[in-house]
Enzyme design. Structure first.
Site, mmCIF file in Angstrom:
data_model
loop_
_atom_site.group_PDB
_atom_site.id
_atom_site.type_symbol
_atom_site.label_atom_id
_atom_site.label_comp_id
_atom_site.label_asym_id
_atom_site.label_seq_id
_atom_site.Cartn_x
_atom_site.Cartn_y
_atom_site.Cartn_z
ATOM 1 N N LYS A 297 51.089 18.327 -45.334
ATOM 2 C CA LYS A 297 51.179 18.774 -43.936
ATOM 3 C C LYS A 297 51.617 20.230 -43.887
ATOM 4 O O LYS A 297 52.666 20.587 -44.433
ATOM 5 C CB LYS A 297 52.183 17.897 -43.166
ATOM 6 C CG LYS A 297 52.551 18.421 -41.768
ATOM 7 C CD LYS A 297 53.574 17.520 -41.053
ATOM 8 C CE LYS A 297 54.032 18.114 -39.733
ATOM 9 N NZ LYS A 297 55.054 17.291 -39.039
ATOM 10 N N ASP B 21 54.091 15.573 -30.102
ATOM 11 C CA ASP B 21 54.999 16.007 -31.169
ATOM 12 C C ASP B 21 54.789 15.191 -32.450
ATOM 13 O O ASP B 21 55.284 15.556 -33.506
ATOM 14 C CB ASP B 21 56.451 15.891 -30.683
ATOM 15 C CG ASP B 21 57.418 16.680 -31.536
ATOM 16 O OD1 ASP B 21 56.947 17.466 -32.386
ATOM 17 O OD2 ASP B 21 58.641 16.524 -31.355
ATOM 18 N N ASP C 277 57.941 23.215 -41.094
ATOM 19 C CA ASP C 277 57.090 22.038 -40.924
ATOM 20 C C ASP C 277 55.794 22.142 -41.739
ATOM 21 O O ASP C 277 54.905 21.316 -41.600
ATOM 22 C CB ASP C 277 56.786 21.846 -39.428
ATOM 23 C CG ASP C 277 56.617 20.387 -39.054
ATOM 24 O OD1 ASP C 277 57.088 19.524 -39.815
ATOM 25 O OD2 ASP C 277 56.005 20.114 -38.004
ATOM 26 N N ASP D 103 56.125 23.974 -35.313
ATOM 27 C CA ASP D 103 55.999 22.766 -34.494
ATOM 28 C C ASP D 103 56.917 22.866 -33.287
ATOM 29 O O ASP D 103 58.115 22.604 -33.372
ATOM 30 C CB ASP D 103 56.358 21.530 -35.341
ATOM 31 C CG ASP D 103 56.184 20.226 -34.554
ATOM 32 O OD1 ASP D 103 55.624 20.273 -33.441
ATOM 33 O OD2 ASP D 103 56.602 19.170 -35.076
ATOM 34 N N LYS E 75 59.793 20.131 -27.840
ATOM 35 C CA LYS E 75 61.096 19.880 -28.454
ATOM 36 C C LYS E 75 62.193 20.626 -27.692
ATOM 37 O O LYS E 75 61.926 21.653 -27.071
ATOM 38 C CB LYS E 75 61.101 20.384 -29.907
ATOM 39 C CG LYS E 75 60.264 19.570 -30.867
ATOM 40 C CD LYS E 75 60.351 20.146 -32.276
ATOM 41 C CE LYS E 75 59.494 19.354 -33.255
ATOM 42 N NZ LYS E 75 59.934 17.967 -33.455
ATOM 43 N N ARG F 91 50.938 13.426 -38.443
ATOM 44 C CA ARG F 91 50.070 12.302 -38.835
ATOM 45 C C ARG F 91 48.637 12.535 -38.396
ATOM 46 O O ARG F 91 47.701 12.053 -39.013
ATOM 47 C CB ARG F 91 50.662 11.002 -38.277
ATOM 48 C CG ARG F 91 50.768 10.964 -36.790
ATOM 49 C CD ARG F 91 51.772 9.916 -36.289
ATOM 50 N NE ARG F 91 53.164 10.307 -36.506
ATOM 51 C CZ ARG F 91 54.217 9.567 -36.172
ATOM 52 N NH1 ARG F 91 54.037 8.387 -35.613
ATOM 53 N NH2 ARG F 91 55.441 9.991 -36.410
ATOM 54 N N GLU G 264 52.409 15.161 -34.422
ATOM 55 C CA GLU G 264 51.171 15.864 -34.761
ATOM 56 C C GLU G 264 50.866 15.849 -36.259
ATOM 57 O O GLU G 264 49.729 15.981 -36.661
ATOM 58 C CB GLU G 264 51.249 17.327 -34.275
ATOM 59 C CG GLU G 264 51.940 18.317 -35.217
ATOM 60 C CD GLU G 264 53.421 18.021 -35.455
ATOM 61 O OE1 GLU G 264 54.017 17.267 -34.670
ATOM 62 O OE2 GLU G 264 53.970 18.535 -36.452
HETATM 63 N N1 BES Z 1 58.025 17.991 -37.621
HETATM 64 C C1 BES Z 1 58.550 16.864 -36.952
HETATM 65 C C2 BES Z 1 59.497 16.041 -37.821
HETATM 66 C C3 BES Z 1 60.779 16.682 -38.214
HETATM 67 C C4 BES Z 1 61.927 16.435 -37.499
HETATM 68 C C5 BES Z 1 60.855 17.461 -39.331
HETATM 69 C C6 BES Z 1 63.106 16.995 -37.887
HETATM 70 C C7 BES Z 1 62.031 18.016 -39.715
HETATM 71 C C8 BES Z 1 63.168 17.773 -38.994
HETATM 72 C C9 BES Z 1 57.439 15.935 -36.479
HETATM 73 O O1 BES Z 1 56.234 16.543 -36.205
HETATM 74 C C10 BES Z 1 57.924 15.276 -35.245
HETATM 75 O O2 BES Z 1 58.161 15.964 -34.308
HETATM 76 N N2 BES Z 1 58.090 13.965 -35.299
HETATM 77 C C11 BES Z 1 58.589 13.238 -34.197
HETATM 78 C C12 BES Z 1 57.773 11.957 -34.092
HETATM 79 C C13 BES Z 1 58.040 11.196 -32.847
HETATM 80 C C14 BES Z 1 57.495 11.928 -31.656
HETATM 81 C C15 BES Z 1 57.386 9.845 -32.981
HETATM 82 C C16 BES Z 1 60.052 12.904 -34.460
HETATM 83 O O3 BES Z 1 60.408 12.609 -35.591
HETATM 84 O O4 BES Z 1 60.835 13.004 -33.521
HETATM 85 ZN ZN ZN Z 2 55.843 18.337 -37.215
HETATM 86 ZN ZN ZN Z 3 56.167 17.254 -34.200
#
Ligand code: BES
Ligand code: ZN
Ligand code: ZN
Length: 496
Positions: A265, A347, A288, A270, A277, A351, A349
């Site tokens: 990824k 968010d 990210d 992000d 966020k 996956r 994204e």
């Molecule tokens: N890039 C984030 C995950 C992340 C969170 C990486 C904290 C490093 C530190 C990812 O794209 C994301 O935002 N995931 C969400 C998924 C949710 C919306 C199901 C998350 O983990 O909150």
């Molecule tokens: Zn992300």
């Molecule tokens: Zn995200």
């Protein structure tokens, strides 16, 4: 930084700092440390009795102008319990030595392994330890500490018969340590200095220099190939996406041999998109793209290590922005595989872009897949910043990875993938939805989403959201990008 083998005995080594390690046990100076104790007239025994030298893990004890030695300093580092000692601990000990001495403006050191330590594994661990410890994140500081650098490290304690093992370990350790720093350098770049386009250019330049085949798919080619999941994330940004493909082919490839597909990824920033966020801490989301950087770094190492297995590295890269054309919650997208996805949260994204990355890697011929991604905040809840989250569809393939992680000294922990979790992402209005329906298990549902696109191909997912970035400096590593998972995957591939 030069790394060499020092054949001389303790008493005659002339260096700014002689370094070795001591164990946390009560049986007094042993082996080479007993030798040092004798040479220095019982110095180590006295320090031990006075409580200044306990062997506690990563404790540092510095002695200036030690009597009986030609070294200007003697640095002793705690290595913990003798029966728990390993290459992984030695790697940290060597890193601590480098950062401790560098910060004190020492420019050279001799690192001595203990009795029975003259192995290739140990020379590799020391080399990786000092090279990764030497990495600093001061690229954009204008007043760099110019007097703080280590010019040369010599590894001592190897007999004549062990010398070639030392050389082999140093050479492998240098390739891996430098590849890890290469990946960390990419992760450290802020998003204004590292857009998907710039990442692709850097990957292409590295591949060409290393003699690897490389193809960069631009936004037009991505659209031609109908990579709808990647495009859906990219459409909210003015920066165009890229799909980076780097291939390593060994000289004598058997047509039946496995082909490893590495998918990383690389969201260069992000924001969360329309599901935006919170502002607090958002600056960290420049990392990210760490999964992609790790995979690109691995290819750099493989080009030099030349394992006997073909590896295809696929890195989808985009920004996740809430621009006027951004996708919105409820939008339905069609991935390259033809599966339809209801995007309930923009968010989630990572996956989405991995869906197309994994599908494309299979189309290019991958028979065994590994993806790495800063995928979920939930993995931080489950495993904190200690373990990488491991998910797999094939236990034999996953077991190989877990064994490689042990050998490489990286902590990884497998989480379950029961069919029950798959139900969480069943779609109401499309084939699948990109977040689970509200019952926890966020990292597992994220993994299941990617697995839908891996199908029957053995697949492993590494969630590195908690481990790819150190919020605080460690005594053996700078604050910031860690380059986690690179060593494990290099070990996995070179042991196939
Ligand atoms: N890039 C984030 C995950 C992340 C969170 C990486 C904290 C490093 C530190 C990812 O794209 C994301 O935002 N995931 C969400 C998924 C949710 C919306 C199901 C998350 O983990 O909150
Ligand atoms: Zn992300
Ligand atoms: Zn995200």
């Amino acid at each position: 930084m030069q790394i060499t083998v020092e054949p001389k005995s303790f008493a005659v080594i002339e260096t700014e700092a002689l370094v070795t390690y001591v164990f946390d046990d009560n049986d007094g100076p042993q082996g080479r440390v007993a030798e040092l104790d004798k040479l220095t007239g019982g110095l180590l025994s006295r320090l031990n009795k006075g409580g200044e030298l306990t062997g506690k893990l990563l404790e540092t004890t510095l002695v200036h102008s030690p009597a009986g030695l030609k070294a200007a300093r003697l640095l002793l580092i705690g290595a913990g319990k003798r029966d728990q000692f390993s290459g992984a601990i030695l790697r940290k000990v060597a890193g601590v030595a480098l950062r401790y001495l560098k910060s004190r403006s020492v420019h050279g050191l001799v690192f001595a392994v203990r009795e029975n330590g003259g192995t290739q594994e140990f020379a590799q661990a020391i080399t990786e330890g000092v090279i990764t410890a030497d990495f600093e994140t001061d690229k954009y500081k204008t007043d760099k500490k110019k007097d703080k650098f280590i010019e040369g490290v010599a590894i001592s304690g190897y007999s004549d018969a062990e010398k070639s093992a030392a050389q082999k370990g140093i050479s492998r350790g240098r390739i891996i340590g430098e590849a890890q720093n290469f990946a960390r350098d990419l992760v450290n770049e802020p998003s204004n200095k590292l857009t998907p386009k710039i990442l692709a250019e850097k990957a292409e330049a590295m591949a060409k220099e290393a003699g690897l085949a490389v193809e960069i798919l631009d936004e037009k080619k991505i659209a031609d190939l109908k990579m709808g999941a990647l495009l859906s994330v990219a459409q909210g940004s003015v920066e165009p996406p890229r799909m980076i493909v780097i291939t390593y082919t060994p000289p004598n490839l058997k047509p039946t041999a496995p082909v490893v597909g590495l998918v990383g990824k690389a969201v260069t920033f992000d924001t969360g998109g329309i599901s935006i966020k919170p502002a607090d801490g958002m600056e960290k989301m420049k990392y990210d793209m760490a999964g992609g950087a790790t995979m690109i770094g691995i290819m750099r190492a493989l080009a030099a290590l030349k394992p006997n297995v073909k590896v295809i590295c696929v890195v989808p890269s985009t920004e996740n922005m809430p621009g006027g054309k951004a996708q919105k919650p409820g939008d339905i997208q069609t991935a390259m595989s033809g599966k339809t996805i209801e995007v309930l949260n923009t968010d989630a994204e990572g996956r989405l872009i991995l869906a197309d990355g994994v599908h494309y890697a299979k189309q290019l011929g991958a028979t065994h897949l590994v993806d790495a991604a800063t995928l979920t905040g939930a993995i931080v809840v489950a495993l904190a910043n200690v373990n990488v989250g491991v998910f797999g569809s094939d236990q034999a393939w996953t077991d190989r990875l877990l064994a490689s992680a042990k050998e490489a000294g990286e902590k990884m922990w497998q989480l379950p993938m029961d069919d029950e979790y798959r139900e969480f992402i069943k779609g109401s209005f499309a084939d699948i939805q990109n977040i689970g329906s509200g019952k926890g298990g966020g990292s597992i549902t994220g993994a299941w989403f990617i697995r839908e696109f891996a199908g029957d191909t053995p697949w492993i997912h590494l969630d590195i959201a908690g481990t790819a970035w150190n919020d605080d400096a460690k005594p053996w590593l700078a604050k910031g990008p860690t380059g986690v998972a690179l060593r494990t995957l290099v070990q996995l591939i070179t042991s196939l």
